[in-house]
Design an enzyme around this catalytic site. Structure first.
Site, mmCIF file in Angstrom:
data_model
loop_
_atom_site.group_PDB
_atom_site.id
_atom_site.type_symbol
_atom_site.label_atom_id
_atom_site.label_comp_id
_atom_site.label_asym_id
_atom_site.label_seq_id
_atom_site.Cartn_x
_atom_site.Cartn_y
_atom_site.Cartn_z
ATOM 1 N N GLN A 184 0.925 -1.231 0.046
ATOM 2 C CA GLN A 184 -0.100 -0.154 0.107
ATOM 3 C C GLN A 184 0.794 1.117 -0.195
ATOM 4 O OE1 GLN A 184 -3.528 -0.613 3.043
ATOM 5 N NE2 GLN A 184 -1.940 -1.998 3.591
ATOM 6 N N CYS B 159 0.183 21.171 -16.382
ATOM 7 C CA CYS B 159 0.336 20.691 -17.539
ATOM 8 C C CYS B 159 0.541 21.644 -18.623
ATOM 9 C CB CYS B 159 -0.451 19.410 -17.704
ATOM 10 S SG CYS B 159 -0.520 18.513 -19.322
ATOM 11 N N HIS C 171 -1.606 1.426 -4.230
ATOM 12 C CA HIS C 171 -1.877 2.494 -4.189
ATOM 13 C C HIS C 171 -1.023 3.714 -5.124
ATOM 14 C CE1 HIS C 171 -4.118 1.866 -0.008
ATOM 15 N NE2 HIS C 171 -4.642 1.415 -1.024
ATOM 16 N N THR D 13 0.787 -2.917 8.482
ATOM 17 C CA THR D 13 -0.462 -2.157 7.967
ATOM 18 C C THR D 13 -1.705 -2.361 9.326
ATOM 19 O OG1 THR D 13 -2.271 -2.218 6.530
ATOM 20 C CG2 THR D 13 -1.159 -4.288 6.810
HETATM 21 P P1 OAD Z 1 -1.285 2.816 8.926
HETATM 22 O O1 OAD Z 1 -0.682 4.090 9.313
HETATM 23 O O2 OAD Z 1 -3.104 2.848 9.051
HETATM 24 O O3 OAD Z 1 -0.936 1.636 9.752
HETATM 25 C C1 OAD Z 1 0.302 1.508 10.098
HETATM 26 C C2 OAD Z 1 0.577 0.381 10.924
HETATM 27 O O4 OAD Z 1 1.792 0.102 10.994
HETATM 28 C C3 OAD Z 1 0.107 0.544 12.370
HETATM 29 O O5 OAD Z 1 -0.945 -0.554 12.696
HETATM 30 C C4 OAD Z 1 1.364 0.547 13.079
HETATM 31 O O6 OAD Z 1 0.808 0.062 14.531
HETATM 32 C C5 OAD Z 1 2.061 -0.160 12.802
HETATM 33 N N1 OAD Z 1 3.666 0.210 12.483
HETATM 34 C C6 OAD Z 1 4.200 1.429 13.020
HETATM 35 N N2 OAD Z 1 5.687 1.215 13.241
HETATM 36 C C7 OAD Z 1 6.020 0.130 12.991
HETATM 37 C C8 OAD Z 1 6.881 -0.797 12.624
HETATM 38 N N3 OAD Z 1 8.388 -0.112 13.037
HETATM 39 N N4 OAD Z 1 6.987 -1.944 12.528
HETATM 40 C C9 OAD Z 1 5.925 -2.743 12.398
HETATM 41 N N5 OAD Z 1 4.626 -2.119 12.377
HETATM 42 C C10 OAD Z 1 4.676 -0.716 12.656
HETATM 43 O O7 OAD Z 1 -0.642 2.536 7.358
HETATM 44 P P2 OAD Z 1 -1.476 1.658 6.259
HETATM 45 O O8 OAD Z 1 -2.050 0.277 6.789
HETATM 46 O O9 OAD Z 1 -0.475 1.533 5.245
HETATM 47 O O10 OAD Z 1 -3.846 5.449 1.675
HETATM 48 O O11 OAD Z 1 -2.804 2.662 5.753
HETATM 49 C C11 OAD Z 1 -3.426 2.130 4.641
HETATM 50 C C12 OAD Z 1 -3.461 3.261 3.738
HETATM 51 O O12 OAD Z 1 -4.357 4.427 4.493
HETATM 52 C C13 OAD Z 1 -2.616 4.193 3.100
HETATM 53 O O13 OAD Z 1 -2.081 3.647 2.142
HETATM 54 C C14 OAD Z 1 -3.051 5.384 2.963
HETATM 55 C C15 OAD Z 1 -3.739 5.517 4.250
HETATM 56 O O14 OAD Z 1 -4.829 6.508 4.076
HETATM 57 C C16 OAD Z 1 -4.218 6.393 1.072
HETATM 58 O O15 OAD Z 1 -3.594 7.528 1.240
HETATM 59 C C17 OAD Z 1 -5.003 6.386 -0.049
#
Ligand code: OAD
Length: 259
Positions: free
Chosen positions: A113, A160, A131, A200
């Protein structure tokens, strides 16, 4: 080892086809902010994005059309942070997983993502960016790819030749994911025997639903995350901690220490 690394390693050792799903947490140890963090202090400049910015303003077509220059500046700032960042041991361990699986006649497909390009920089090759990418810009009106995007002058957006505002090549809320990427994800999930979710929060669909597809297919499921998520109680093995520490350890247990 009692923290689940051995149990996860046993599943990976048996696997032929692995699917890895990653989110912003895997890049946290490269110094990039995540999106959600319930404990975030909004006054901290490194706090999770959605505690400091409104996703409706920064990550929707409506927000972009309302103020394209503001949205451009935000993505250019994030892009510059990403370009200054380097892959961390978590990214490198995932690239190793792909190499090792292929060496033994299997495969590893990475569904991310993240839009930061750090998996490619770490050496992962079979990567599908669900994404999109913050590094590729295009015209929001005619679709022409934009090169050398520069910061917009104050209030006027960078445009553009056709006059349309330039936008980052990321998928915003309310937009469809690229069809080819979704098809590649569906095919990989349908054939995988281990599904590994890393960094995630597992709340944004369709990626948050991939675990169900993998489980229905009979795959083993492993989660590596700093905090519990909605899928933690569903997975076969949950490893709670930082991916930059846990993943290299896991790879060493499965494939042997590198040095
Ligand atoms: P999130 O910010 O929602 O989640 C990040 C996760 O990583 C959380 O559950 C944290 O606990 C965990 N975390 C933080 N540091 C870490 C580490 N060092 N090791 C392991 N885990 C860790 O991010 P995403 O799940 O990627 O989309 O969010 C999904 C989508 O929501 C993104 O792609 C973005 C966002 O809105 C868009 O912008 C369309």
């Amino acid at each position: 080892m009692s923290d689940g690394v051995d149990a996860a390693a046993a599943r990976l050792r048996e696997a032929t086809r692995v699917v890895v799903l990653t989110g912003a947490g895997v890049s946290a140890e490269s110094g990039l902010a995540t999106f959600r963090d319930p404990g975030a202090d909004p006054s901290d400049p490194d706090a999770a994005y959605w505690s400091r910015y409104d996703p409706m303003q920064m990550a929707t077509p409506e927000g972009f059309h309302a103020n394209p220059a503001l949205v451009q500046r935000w993505y250019l700032w994030r892009m510059s942070r990403g370009e200054a960042a380097a892959p961390n041991p978590g990214h490198i361990a995932i690239a190793r997983l792909e190499r090792e699986m292929e060496r033994r006649g299997g495969s590893c497909t990475l569904l991310t993502q993240n839009v930061d390009g750090l998996h490619h920089a770490a050496g992962s090759r079979r990567v599908h960016e669900l994404h999109g990418s913050i590094l590729r810009w295009r015209c929001a009106r005619c679709g022409t790819p934009a090169t050398d995007i520069e910061g917009p002058p104050d209030d006027a957006p960078a445009t553009c030749r056709c006059g349309g505002a330039l936008r980052p090549g990321v998928v915003w809320f309310g937009e469809a994911l690229p069809q080819d990427v979704l098809a590649a994800a569906a095919e990989a999930l349908d054939r995988c025997d281990v599904f590994l979710s890393v960094g995630t929060s597992a709340v944004v669909f369709p990626a948050a639903g991939f675990i169900e597809t993998a489980r229905a297919r009979g795959a083993s499921t492993i989660e590596v995350n700093r905090d519990p998520t909605p899928i933690t109680s569903m997975v076969d093995v949950s490893l709670q901690g930082r991916s930059g520490e846990l993943l290299p350890r896991l790879m060493d247990v499965v494939f042997g220490a590198t040095d």
